[in-house]
Design a protein around this motif. Sequence first.
Motif, PDB file in Angstrom:
ATOM      1  N   GLY A  60      63.528  88.114 -41.492  1.00 38.21           N
ATOM      2  CA  GLY A  60      64.339  89.288 -41.186  1.00 38.21           C
ATOM      3  C   GLY A  60      64.537  90.215 -42.367  1.00 38.21           C
ATOM      4  O   GLY A  60      65.501  90.983 -42.373  1.00 38.21           O
ATOM      5  N   VAL A 117      67.049  88.361 -32.941  1.00 44.02           N
ATOM      6  CA  VAL A 117      66.146  88.250 -34.081  1.00 44.02           C
ATOM      7  C   VAL A 117      66.874  88.261 -35.420  1.00 44.02           C
ATOM      8  O   VAL A 117      66.392  87.710 -36.409  1.00 44.02           O
ATOM      9  N   PHE A 135      67.942  92.245 -28.126  1.00 49.10           N
ATOM     10  CA  PHE A 135      66.794  91.793 -28.927  1.00 49.10           C
ATOM     11  C   PHE A 135      67.162  91.707 -30.401  1.00 49.10           C
ATOM     12  O   PHE A 135      66.854  90.722 -31.074  1.00 49.10           O
ATOM     13  N   TYR A 136      67.830  92.739 -30.899  1.00 50.88           N
ATOM     14  CA  TYR A 136      68.264  92.726 -32.293  1.00 50.88           C
ATOM     15  C   TYR A 136      69.193  91.547 -32.557  1.00 50.88           C
ATOM     16  O   TYR A 136      69.079  90.865 -33.586  1.00 50.88           O
ATOM     17  N   GLY A 179      64.124  88.111 -28.909  1.00 47.46           N
ATOM     18  CA  GLY A 179      64.377  88.261 -30.338  1.00 47.46           C
ATOM     19  C   GLY A 179      64.441  86.924 -31.047  1.00 47.46           C
ATOM     20  O   GLY A 179      63.909  86.775 -32.155  1.00 47.46           O
ATOM     21  N   ALA A 180      65.083  85.936 -30.425  1.00 49.55           N
ATOM     22  CA  ALA A 180      65.181  84.609 -31.035  1.00 49.55           C
ATOM     23  C   ALA A 180      63.811  83.945 -31.140  1.00 49.55           C
ATOM     24  O   ALA A 180      63.536  83.218 -32.111  1.00 49.55           O
ATOM     25  N   ALA A 239      69.976  83.931 -26.954  1.00 48.79           N
ATOM     26  CA  ALA A 239      69.433  83.506 -28.245  1.00 48.79           C
ATOM     27  C   ALA A 239      69.681  82.029 -28.491  1.00 48.79           C
ATOM     28  O   ALA A 239      68.791  81.311 -28.981  1.00 48.79           O
ATOM     29  N   LEU A 254      61.037  85.573 -31.673  1.00 51.97           N
ATOM     30  CA  LEU A 254      60.408  86.230 -32.816  1.00 51.97           C
ATOM     31  C   LEU A 254      60.993  85.716 -34.127  1.00 51.97           C
ATOM     32  O   LEU A 254      60.278  85.579 -35.132  1.00 51.97           O
ATOM     33  N   ALA A 255      62.285  85.412 -34.133  1.00 55.45           N
ATOM     34  CA  ALA A 255      62.949  84.950 -35.353  1.00 55.45           C
ATOM     35  C   ALA A 255      62.388  83.623 -35.851  1.00 55.45           C
ATOM     36  O   ALA A 255      62.525  83.294 -37.031  1.00 55.45           O
TER      37      ALA A 255
END
Length: 249
Positions: A98, A150, A146-147, A89-90, A189, A92-93
Amino acid sequence: MSPELVIVLLVGAAFAAGYMDAIAGGGGMIIIPSLLLAGLDPVSALGTAKLQALFGSGSASIAFVRKGHVGPREVLPAMALSAGGAALGALLAQYVPGDLLAAILPFLLIGIAIYFALKPGISDIDRERRLTPFLFALLVVPAIGFYDGVFGPGAGSFFMLAFVGLAGYGVLKATAHTKLLNFASNVGAFLVFAAFGSVHWSLGLAMGLAQFAGAQLGAASAMRFGAALIRPLLVTVCLALAARLLWTS
């Protein structure tokens, strides 16, 4: 406002977030807006928030483990999956804004609040589980991790909902397990954000010390009062976070 005063206010916010996070989650919705108001860019705000959150979730985890509410060995596989999901997730961030998650999150939080407010029989006593521990760890844990990587805010509340609604845990036991998985997702993350240079180290460490103290106090309160404190505070936190997100959208 002077830089010194900004730091003092951020440290105070970290203490409050640590206390709240240890009981019901939601500390990220105090920390991330505070860091953005202090002038950090969004990705650096996320990275710095993860650094200071390590202290809070780690502090609460230590408190719950010491009192025997959760054993680290029994949740190590789930912690690894939580960290792995958060790392993805990180990653993707770093590239995807977001905004979509920010638009959906308030309604998810309202749903969690309604569940804990109206669902009968929610207490510190374990109930029948809906998923086996294997499926829970394999499917649910990395998704919430994951949430957390991200976006982040409300991840503790999602873990709580999953442990109570799917794993059948009592509220206090769910809180204890949530802290360890949240600590693992923070680690996953944070490592990615640090690798990308998206961490304000001195500020994050100062806030982390305040998070540690706040989380110790919050964990002690949770263990003393159990569901009588955790359940109403979780409902309040979810509704407050949803209102804030809707107000700022």
